[in-house]
Design an enzyme around this catalytic site. Structure first.
Site, PDB file in Angstrom:
ATOM      1  N   TYR A   9      14.034  30.825   4.348  1.00 18.29           N
ATOM      2  CA  TYR A   9      12.811  31.455   4.863  1.00 18.29           C
ATOM      3  C   TYR A   9      12.942  31.726   6.359  1.00 18.29           C
ATOM      4  CZ  TYR A   9      10.418  30.293   0.507  1.00 18.29           C
ATOM      5  OH  TYR A   9      10.037  30.209  -0.801  1.00 18.29           O
ATOM      6  N   LYS A  25       0.847  -1.200   0.000  1.00 16.29           N
ATOM      7  CA  LYS A  25       0.000   0.000   0.000  1.00 16.29           C
ATOM      8  C   LYS A  25       0.880   1.246   0.000  1.00 16.29           C
ATOM      9  CE  LYS A  25      -0.203  -0.414   5.038  1.00 16.29           C
ATOM     10  NZ  LYS A  25      -1.056  -0.591   6.212  1.00 16.29           N
TER      11      LYS A  25
HETATM   12  C1  PLP Z   1      -0.215  -1.549   6.915  1.00 14.75           C
HETATM   13  C2  PLP Z   1      -0.781  -2.794   7.397  1.00 14.75           C
HETATM   14  C3  PLP Z   1       0.025  -3.937   7.505  1.00 14.75           C
HETATM   15  C4  PLP Z   1       1.519  -3.920   7.343  1.00 14.75           C
HETATM   16  O1  PLP Z   1       2.072  -3.420   8.517  1.00 14.75           O
HETATM   17  P1  PLP Z   1       3.628  -3.373   8.836  1.00 14.75           P
HETATM   18  O2  PLP Z   1       3.690  -3.049  10.283  1.00 14.75           O
HETATM   19  O3  PLP Z   1       4.217  -2.316   7.981  1.00 14.75           O
HETATM   20  O4  PLP Z   1       4.183  -4.720   8.533  1.00 14.75           O
HETATM   21  C5  PLP Z   1      -0.600  -5.125   7.830  1.00 14.75           C
HETATM   22  N1  PLP Z   1      -1.935  -5.178   8.072  1.00 14.75           N
HETATM   23  C6  PLP Z   1      -2.724  -4.096   8.008  1.00 14.75           C
HETATM   24  C7  PLP Z   1      -4.170  -4.231   8.299  1.00 14.75           C
HETATM   25  C8  PLP Z   1      -2.179  -2.859   7.699  1.00 14.75           C
HETATM   26  O5  PLP Z   1      -2.968  -1.792   7.686  1.00 14.75           O
END
Ligand code: PLP
Length: 374
Positions: A265, A38
């Site tokens: 800035y 993701k």
């Molecule tokens: C993002 C996510 C993961 C992966 O998590 P990590 O800690 O990066 O391994 C797994 N399950 C769900 C539901 C998530 O939202």
């Protein structure tokens, strides 16, 4: 290499493959990795990472949104793609068209999915204590009733741990409680004659902290990318994880500031003595947080150099006083190594008051992503 422009990301397929092997070594043989790709594969580039993982024999993936799933399909990912987050009914046709597996967020959402009127593959989310997504694990009748919706093709049941990165006795006990609740849901379903679904609950820290891992999938995110969330995190498993991503940008110009002169800035950096500063072509629009501690640094010519002044949208300043021959076009490293010096995503995150997951997932879309050897 000639395509490297102002600022870019380098990805090591070798390190990715190494992390896959390490995590598979820790997981039991029957547990398959379901990489979390993701948020553009935590900033690494979803298509690149997804295809590399597919080439390594991985066939199950999870993403947060329908759009992310579609991007993977268009990139040639053929296996299972689970959407972990909410999908609006206006996008159910895309779920179906791209053969994406949707999470059943709770019982009412199962009804909404069923109302689409056509078969949809789903995994049922179970809330074992995080109180985010999933039907409550103690609502076993409601969970069972999800199986009576005719259009839902249920192929999986899963939950999510919320303190598996914690090391206190209390946190470990809570994680164990979540796993116990999850197991009792699975057992209750089996006792009702419901079966044929895969199970999963662990993500990175659930694996690294050695929780009973005997489920069908493990949803690996941050660990797969070879970093921990915080630089000082301690985990139980002896895993040799190697960072997949480096972040680099060019020096655009070099300037000498006289004592008392200020740069950037708000004139936020004032030279106490004569200083040489370099302007680097990367900024907060690329994902370097504007807020941060005074101790942030980058690497140049194998040396640590302080980031000074306010970070701009497209540039930042480094103090290169005393480093010989700094010139436009030189590579500054924001994440990665230079000579013997290293700066990890979690170091940069800590200096910015956050965790590596956030830094990586917010790396900007205008950064080129380039595969490199080693
Ligand atoms: C993002 C996510 C993961 C992966 O998590 P990590 O800690 O990066 O391994 C797994 N399950 C769900 C539901 C998530 O939202």
């Amino acid at each position: 290499m000639c395509q490297k422009g102002r600022a870019w990301i380098e990805l090591s397929r070798e390190n990715l493959a190494h992390n896959v092997r390490e995590l598979q070594r820790i997981l039991p043989k029957h547990t398959a990795m379901m990489p979390a790709i993701k948020a553009n594969a935590y900033g690494h580039g979803a298509a690149l990472v997804g295809k590399a993982l597919q080439d390594m024999g991985i066939s199950d993936f999870c993403v947060a949104t329908v759009q992310e799933g579609i991007e993977l399909r268009l990139a040639g990912i053929t296996g299972q793609i689970l959407v972990l987050g909410y999908t609006h009914p206006s996008q159910f046709n895309e779920l179906a068209h791209y053969n994406l597996v949707q999470t059943v967020i709770d019982y009412p959402y199962a009804q909404v999915l069923n109302d689409y009127g056509k078969a949809l593959p789903v995994h049922v989310g179970i809330d074992t204590g995080m109180r985010r997504l999933g039907e409550r694990s103690d609502a076993i009748e409601k969970i069972r009733a999800i199986w009576s919706f005719p259009h839902l093709k249920i192929t999986g049941v899963y939950s999510h741990l919320c303190v598996s990165d914690g090391t206190t006795a209390e946190e470990r006990a809570f994680t164990q409680l979540q796993i116990k609740r999850f197991r009792s849901v699975v057992d209750a379903l089996h006792k009702s004659g419901i079966s044929g679904f895969k199970t999963h609950i662990q993500s990175s820290y659930g694996i690294l902290n050695d929780y009973e891992p005997s489920f069908d999938y493990a949803r690996t995110g941050i660990a797969l990318y070879g970093v921990l969330s915080r630089p000082n995190d301690r985990v139980r498993a002896a895993a040799d994880l190697r960072p997949v991503l480096s972040l680099k940008a060019r020096v655009e110009c070099v300037k000498t500031l006289s004592p008392g002169e200020a740069a950037g800035y708000g004139r936020a950096f004032t030279a106490a003595s004569e200083r040489t500063i370099a302007v680097v072509s990367i900024g907060y629009a690329d994902g370097i947080p504007r807020n941060g501690s005074q101790t942030r640094y980058a690497l140049l010519h194998g040396q640590k150099v302080p980031i000074v002044g306010r970070i701009c949208m497209d540039q930042l300043f480094i103090d290169v006083t005393g480093i010989p021959n700094v010139a436009p076009g030189d590579e500054a490293v924001l994440i990665g190594s230079s000579g013997i010096q290293q700066i990890s995503a979690s170091d940069l995150a800590e200096q910015s008051g956050t965790i590596s997951n956030e830094i990586l997932s917010r790396l900007g879309s205008r950064l080129e992503r380039i595969e490199v050897r080693a």
